[in-house]
Scaffold this active site. Sequence first.
Site, PDB file in Angstrom:
ATOM      1  N   SER A 178       0.813  -1.219   0.000  1.00  0.00           N
ATOM      2  CA  SER A 178       0.000   0.000   0.000  1.00  0.00           C
ATOM      3  C   SER A 178       0.841   1.260   0.000  1.00  0.00           C
ATOM      4  O   SER A 178       1.921   1.313   0.600  1.00  0.00           O
ATOM      5  CB  SER A 178      -0.873  -0.013   1.249  1.00  0.00           C
ATOM      6  OG  SER A 178      -1.398   1.270   1.515  1.00  0.00           O
TER       7      SER A 178
ATOM      8  N   TYR B 116      -1.622  -0.315  10.572  1.00  0.00           N
ATOM      9  CA  TYR B 116      -1.879  -0.944   9.273  1.00  0.00           C
ATOM     10  C   TYR B 116      -0.652  -0.810   8.364  1.00  0.00           C
ATOM     11  O   TYR B 116      -0.195  -1.782   7.758  1.00  0.00           O
ATOM     12  CB  TYR B 116      -3.105  -0.285   8.618  1.00  0.00           C
ATOM     13  CG  TYR B 116      -3.276  -0.593   7.157  1.00  0.00           C
ATOM     14  CD1 TYR B 116      -3.860  -1.790   6.741  1.00  0.00           C
ATOM     15  CD2 TYR B 116      -2.854   0.306   6.175  1.00  0.00           C
ATOM     16  CE1 TYR B 116      -4.020  -2.076   5.384  1.00  0.00           C
ATOM     17  CE2 TYR B 116      -3.010   0.036   4.830  1.00  0.00           C
ATOM     18  CZ  TYR B 116      -3.594  -1.159   4.431  1.00  0.00           C
ATOM     19  OH  TYR B 116      -3.744  -1.442   3.095  1.00  0.00           O
TER      20      TYR B 116
ATOM     21  N   GLU C  15       0.184   3.629   1.775  1.00  0.00           N
ATOM     22  CA  GLU C  15       0.276   3.984   3.199  1.00  0.00           C
ATOM     23  C   GLU C  15       1.682   3.719   3.737  1.00  0.00           C
ATOM     24  O   GLU C  15       2.120   4.339   4.698  1.00  0.00           O
ATOM     25  CB  GLU C  15      -0.709   3.157   4.015  1.00  0.00           C
ATOM     26  CG  GLU C  15      -2.099   3.722   4.094  1.00  0.00           C
ATOM     27  CD  GLU C  15      -2.191   4.918   5.032  1.00  0.00           C
ATOM     28  OE1 GLU C  15      -1.759   4.809   6.182  1.00  0.00           O
ATOM     29  OE2 GLU C  15      -2.705   5.957   4.596  1.00  0.00           O
TER      30      GLU C  15
ATOM     31  N   ARG D 183      -5.189  12.427  -1.680  1.00  0.00           N
ATOM     32  CA  ARG D 183      -4.965  11.044  -2.067  1.00  0.00           C
ATOM     33  C   ARG D 183      -4.971  10.927  -3.590  1.00  0.00           C
ATOM     34  O   ARG D 183      -5.589  11.728  -4.292  1.00  0.00           O
ATOM     35  CB  ARG D 183      -6.060  10.119  -1.497  1.00  0.00           C
ATOM     36  CG  ARG D 183      -6.030   9.958   0.026  1.00  0.00           C
ATOM     37  CD  ARG D 183      -4.807   9.181   0.483  1.00  0.00           C
ATOM     38  NE  ARG D 183      -4.786   8.951   1.918  1.00  0.00           N
ATOM     39  CZ  ARG D 183      -4.248   9.780   2.819  1.00  0.00           C
ATOM     40  NH1 ARG D 183      -3.682  10.915   2.414  1.00  0.00           N
ATOM     41  NH2 ARG D 183      -4.248   9.474   4.102  1.00  0.00           N
TER      42      ARG D 183
HETATM   43  P1  NAP Z   1     -11.275  -4.850   1.533  1.00  0.00           P
HETATM   44  O1  NAP Z   1     -12.429  -4.534   0.652  1.00  0.00           O
HETATM   45  O2  NAP Z   1     -11.257  -4.356   2.929  1.00  0.00           O
HETATM   46  O3  NAP Z   1     -11.155  -6.463   1.557  1.00  0.00           O
HETATM   47  C1  NAP Z   1     -10.326  -7.112   2.484  1.00  0.00           C
HETATM   48  C2  NAP Z   1     -10.509  -8.596   2.337  1.00  0.00           C
HETATM   49  O4  NAP Z   1      -9.702  -9.256   3.321  1.00  0.00           O
HETATM   50  C3  NAP Z   1     -11.952  -9.065   2.583  1.00  0.00           C
HETATM   51  O5  NAP Z   1     -12.242 -10.128   1.705  1.00  0.00           O
HETATM   52  C4  NAP Z   1     -11.884  -9.579   4.009  1.00  0.00           C
HETATM   53  O6  NAP Z   1     -12.854 -10.559   4.310  1.00  0.00           O
HETATM   54  C5  NAP Z   1     -10.499 -10.208   3.991  1.00  0.00           C
HETATM   55  N1  NAP Z   1      -9.998 -10.463   5.332  1.00  0.00           N
HETATM   56  C6  NAP Z   1      -9.919  -9.646   6.382  1.00  0.00           C
HETATM   57  N2  NAP Z   1      -9.404 -10.255   7.451  1.00  0.00           N
HETATM   58  C7  NAP Z   1      -9.155 -11.536   7.068  1.00  0.00           C
HETATM   59  C8  NAP Z   1      -8.635 -12.674   7.722  1.00  0.00           C
HETATM   60  N3  NAP Z   1      -8.260 -12.629   9.016  1.00  0.00           N
HETATM   61  N4  NAP Z   1      -8.507 -13.822   7.025  1.00  0.00           N
HETATM   62  C9  NAP Z   1      -8.909 -13.886   5.737  1.00  0.00           C
HETATM   63  N5  NAP Z   1      -9.420 -12.842   5.056  1.00  0.00           N
HETATM   64  C10 NAP Z   1      -9.538 -11.688   5.724  1.00  0.00           C
HETATM   65  O7  NAP Z   1      -9.914  -4.389   0.868  1.00  0.00           O
HETATM   66  P2  NAP Z   1      -9.598  -4.019  -0.669  1.00  0.00           P
HETATM   67  O8  NAP Z   1      -9.857  -2.581  -0.874  1.00  0.00           O
HETATM   68  O9  NAP Z   1     -10.224  -5.024  -1.555  1.00  0.00           O
HETATM   69  O10 NAP Z   1      -8.013  -4.201  -0.697  1.00  0.00           O
HETATM   70  C11 NAP Z   1      -7.415  -5.457  -0.980  1.00  0.00           C
HETATM   71  C12 NAP Z   1      -6.010  -5.491  -0.410  1.00  0.00           C
HETATM   72  O11 NAP Z   1      -5.240  -4.434  -0.983  1.00  0.00           O
HETATM   73  C13 NAP Z   1      -5.940  -5.296   1.102  1.00  0.00           C
HETATM   74  O12 NAP Z   1      -4.864  -6.064   1.578  1.00  0.00           O
HETATM   75  C14 NAP Z   1      -5.628  -3.819   1.252  1.00  0.00           C
HETATM   76  O13 NAP Z   1      -4.963  -3.586   2.474  1.00  0.00           O
HETATM   77  C15 NAP Z   1      -4.740  -3.585   0.053  1.00  0.00           C
HETATM   78  N6  NAP Z   1      -4.767  -2.228  -0.504  1.00  0.00           N
HETATM   79  C16 NAP Z   1      -5.935  -1.637  -0.819  1.00  0.00           C
HETATM   80  C17 NAP Z   1      -5.928  -0.379  -1.387  1.00  0.00           C
HETATM   81  C18 NAP Z   1      -7.203   0.320  -1.762  1.00  0.00           C
HETATM   82  O14 NAP Z   1      -7.166   1.528  -1.977  1.00  0.00           O
HETATM   83  N7  NAP Z   1      -8.317  -0.385  -1.891  1.00  0.00           N
HETATM   84  C19 NAP Z   1      -4.703   0.262  -1.644  1.00  0.00           C
HETATM   85  C20 NAP Z   1      -3.524  -0.393  -1.321  1.00  0.00           C
HETATM   86  C21 NAP Z   1      -3.556  -1.656  -0.761  1.00  0.00           C
HETATM   87  P3  NAP Z   1     -14.297 -10.162   4.905  1.00  0.00           P
HETATM   88  O15 NAP Z   1     -15.163  -9.893   3.709  1.00  0.00           O
HETATM   89  O16 NAP Z   1     -14.662 -11.383   5.661  1.00  0.00           O
HETATM   90  O17 NAP Z   1     -14.111  -8.948   5.770  1.00  0.00           O
HETATM   91  N1  GDD Z   2     -12.515   6.620   6.207  1.00  0.00           N
HETATM   92  C1  GDD Z   2     -12.683   7.944   6.403  1.00  0.00           C
HETATM   93  N2  GDD Z   2     -13.837   8.372   7.000  1.00  0.00           N
HETATM   94  N3  GDD Z   2     -11.724   8.792   6.012  1.00  0.00           N
HETATM   95  C2  GDD Z   2     -11.933  10.122   6.202  1.00  0.00           C
HETATM   96  C3  GDD Z   2     -13.094  10.616   6.794  1.00  0.00           C
HETATM   97  C4  GDD Z   2     -14.094   9.712   7.222  1.00  0.00           C
HETATM   98  O1  GDD Z   2     -15.136  10.065   7.753  1.00  0.00           O
HETATM   99  N4  GDD Z   2     -13.009  11.978   6.821  1.00  0.00           N
HETATM  100  C5  GDD Z   2     -11.844  12.301   6.275  1.00  0.00           C
HETATM  101  N5  GDD Z   2     -11.178  11.194   5.903  1.00  0.00           N
HETATM  102  C6  GDD Z   2      -9.842  11.145   5.293  1.00  0.00           C
HETATM  103  C7  GDD Z   2      -8.843  10.244   5.995  1.00  0.00           C
HETATM  104  O2  GDD Z   2      -8.338  10.866   7.183  1.00  0.00           O
HETATM  105  C8  GDD Z   2      -7.805  10.061   4.900  1.00  0.00           C
HETATM  106  O3  GDD Z   2      -6.925  11.150   4.881  1.00  0.00           O
HETATM  107  C9  GDD Z   2      -8.633  10.099   3.621  1.00  0.00           C
HETATM  108  O4  GDD Z   2      -9.923  10.610   3.990  1.00  0.00           O
HETATM  109  C10 GDD Z   2      -8.820   8.728   2.982  1.00  0.00           C
HETATM  110  O5  GDD Z   2      -9.301   7.834   3.992  1.00  0.00           O
HETATM  111  P1  GDD Z   2      -9.796   6.348   3.591  1.00  0.00           P
HETATM  112  O6  GDD Z   2     -10.809   6.428   2.522  1.00  0.00           O
HETATM  113  O7  GDD Z   2     -10.185   5.682   4.875  1.00  0.00           O
HETATM  114  O8  GDD Z   2      -8.515   5.686   2.929  1.00  0.00           O
HETATM  115  P2  GDD Z   2      -6.998   5.647   3.419  1.00  0.00           P
HETATM  116  O9  GDD Z   2      -6.208   6.519   2.480  1.00  0.00           O
HETATM  117  O10 GDD Z   2      -6.849   5.894   4.861  1.00  0.00           O
HETATM  118  O11 GDD Z   2      -6.626   4.112   3.180  1.00  0.00           O
HETATM  119  C11 GDD Z   2      -7.026   3.452   1.978  1.00  0.00           C
HETATM  120  O12 GDD Z   2      -6.028   3.548   1.007  1.00  0.00           O
HETATM  121  C12 GDD Z   2      -4.788   2.914   1.351  1.00  0.00           C
HETATM  122  C13 GDD Z   2      -3.828   3.168   0.196  1.00  0.00           C
HETATM  123  O13 GDD Z   2      -3.259   4.434   0.318  1.00  0.00           O
HETATM  124  C14 GDD Z   2      -7.316   1.984   2.359  1.00  0.00           C
HETATM  125  O14 GDD Z   2      -7.914   1.333   1.256  1.00  0.00           O
HETATM  126  C15 GDD Z   2      -6.041   1.248   2.714  1.00  0.00           C
HETATM  127  O15 GDD Z   2      -6.323  -0.148   2.882  1.00  0.00           O
HETATM  128  C16 GDD Z   2      -5.060   1.438   1.568  1.00  0.00           C
HETATM  129  O16 GDD Z   2      -3.850   0.767   1.832  1.00  0.00           O
END
Ligand code: NAP
Ligand code: GDD
Length: 358
Positions: A141, A164, A143, A232
């Site tokens: 990520s 995280y 992050e 972001r």
């Molecule tokens: P997500 O929607 O939160 O999905 C997470 C998945 O992990 C869900 O299927 C969840 O299952 C499963 N999971 C959680 N805890 C588990 C456990 N203990 N054992 C097995 N499975 C488990 O996340 P996403 O947005 O698809 O992201 C996919 C991956 O990419 C994650 O690793 C995330 O950290 C990473 N990532 C995401 C982003 C982004 O912007 N989306 C960016 C960078 C990296 P349940 O349905 O049961 O909760």
């Molecule tokens: N969730 C959330 N809820 N975020 C908020 C809110 C709120 O009410 N208000 C402001 N924010 C701001 C957060 O503080 C952050 O700066 C930004 O919105 C994005 O928050 P999220 O959508 O929760 O995403 P993230 O950037 O913290 O994390 C996501 O992206 C990562 C990659 O950069 C997640 O998908 C992570 O799993 C992923 O790794």
Amino acid sequence: MPRALITGVTGQDGSYLAELLLGRGYEVHGIVRRSSSFHTERIDHLYTDPHLLGDDGHGEPGGLRLHYGDMLDGTALRRILDAAQPDEVYNLAAQSHVRVSFDQSEHTADVAGLGALRLFEAVRDHARAAGRPVRVYQAGSSEMFGLAPAPQNEASPFLPRSPYAVAKVAAHHFGVTFREAYGLFIANGILFNHESPRRGETFVTLKITRAAARIRLGLQDRLYLGELDARRDWGFAGDYVVAMWLMLQQPVPGDFVVATGESHSVREFLEAAFGRLELDWQAHVVLDPRYRRPVEIPHLCGDSTRARATLGWTPRVRFAELVAMMVDHDLDLAQRERAGGAPPNVGPGSRAPGPGRA
Ligand code: NAP
Ligand code: GDD
């Protein structure tokens, strides 16, 4: 027929990746956590009754097959690898909410950090016993970059600022270590934020688009948010799973930043989403400290030059189109809600009744 195993198949990315791989002729195996209620909405439309797929050894190969498992349970991971015999493993499972990782730090580290290690160890033993290579994708990520100055690329330092992010840095380094020590093919994707109508409801983009649509239709009036000035780099999840797949098709494993190269503030996202519905966000948004993090990351913006040059990957959906896609989807959802029907699931089709083994 190539076989893939996806951890986190019920998540946003897992559902898009499963669609992509099924479309490319893969047999796809997914790991599902046992829970007391169904949580397979994102993959219901991909699911076929396991009796028709030949889980009993008599049917055709292919399709989506589900296994109960957990990243906390190394024994189950090993058994699933033996059952699925995958050529490619995509490790997408994580407690992926940054704010929640401050509340559940040990759990987050266990799933996202140690969980990756459990999987890599299991793959290492499985590949040796099976006598064939297994390629692994690790979901890293942006992050992990934390306070590193934007734009961030593969040479930027990791300066994580949340449990995280620390867990993801550990998983990244486990991947590099196993690659170097044992010659395993482990590719680390370093993906910047990617969104879609299938995004979890507590991430800021979907929280905004769902609220804007409901406010437009008079179903709610206020939206409570935290930090609005954070920036972001938001792309479309459907584009980003293509990059994951491309990483596993390379002759050698590597680490790749995947990003659009364009960043926007939460405030700009609000303007775009509410503006599409001809609403003034300032009349509805209320700042609530409970949605702030103990520490914030002010600016993430990725430089994906390496991925574009080596993988031939480019993002197709840009910011305005992404916002429009999510707002339009949520407006449709809100219209159905107002009409009195139950809010529809994100994917069409019937529910997948779990792995079918219990
Ligand atoms: P997500 O929607 O939160 O999905 C997470 C998945 O992990 C869900 O299927 C969840 O299952 C499963 N999971 C959680 N805890 C588990 C456990 N203990 N054992 C097995 N499975 C488990 O996340 P996403 O947005 O698809 O992201 C996919 C991956 O990419 C994650 O690793 C995330 O950290 C990473 N990532 C995401 C982003 C982004 O912007 N989306 C960016 C960078 C990296 P349940 O349905 O049961 O909760
Ligand atoms: N969730 C959330 N809820 N975020 C908020 C809110 C709120 O009410 N208000 C402001 N924010 C701001 C957060 O503080 C952050 O700066 C930004 O919105 C994005 O928050 P999220 O959508 O929760 O995403 P993230 O950037 O913290 O994390 C996501 O992206 C990562 C990659 O950069 C997640 O998908 C992570 O799993 C992923 O790794």
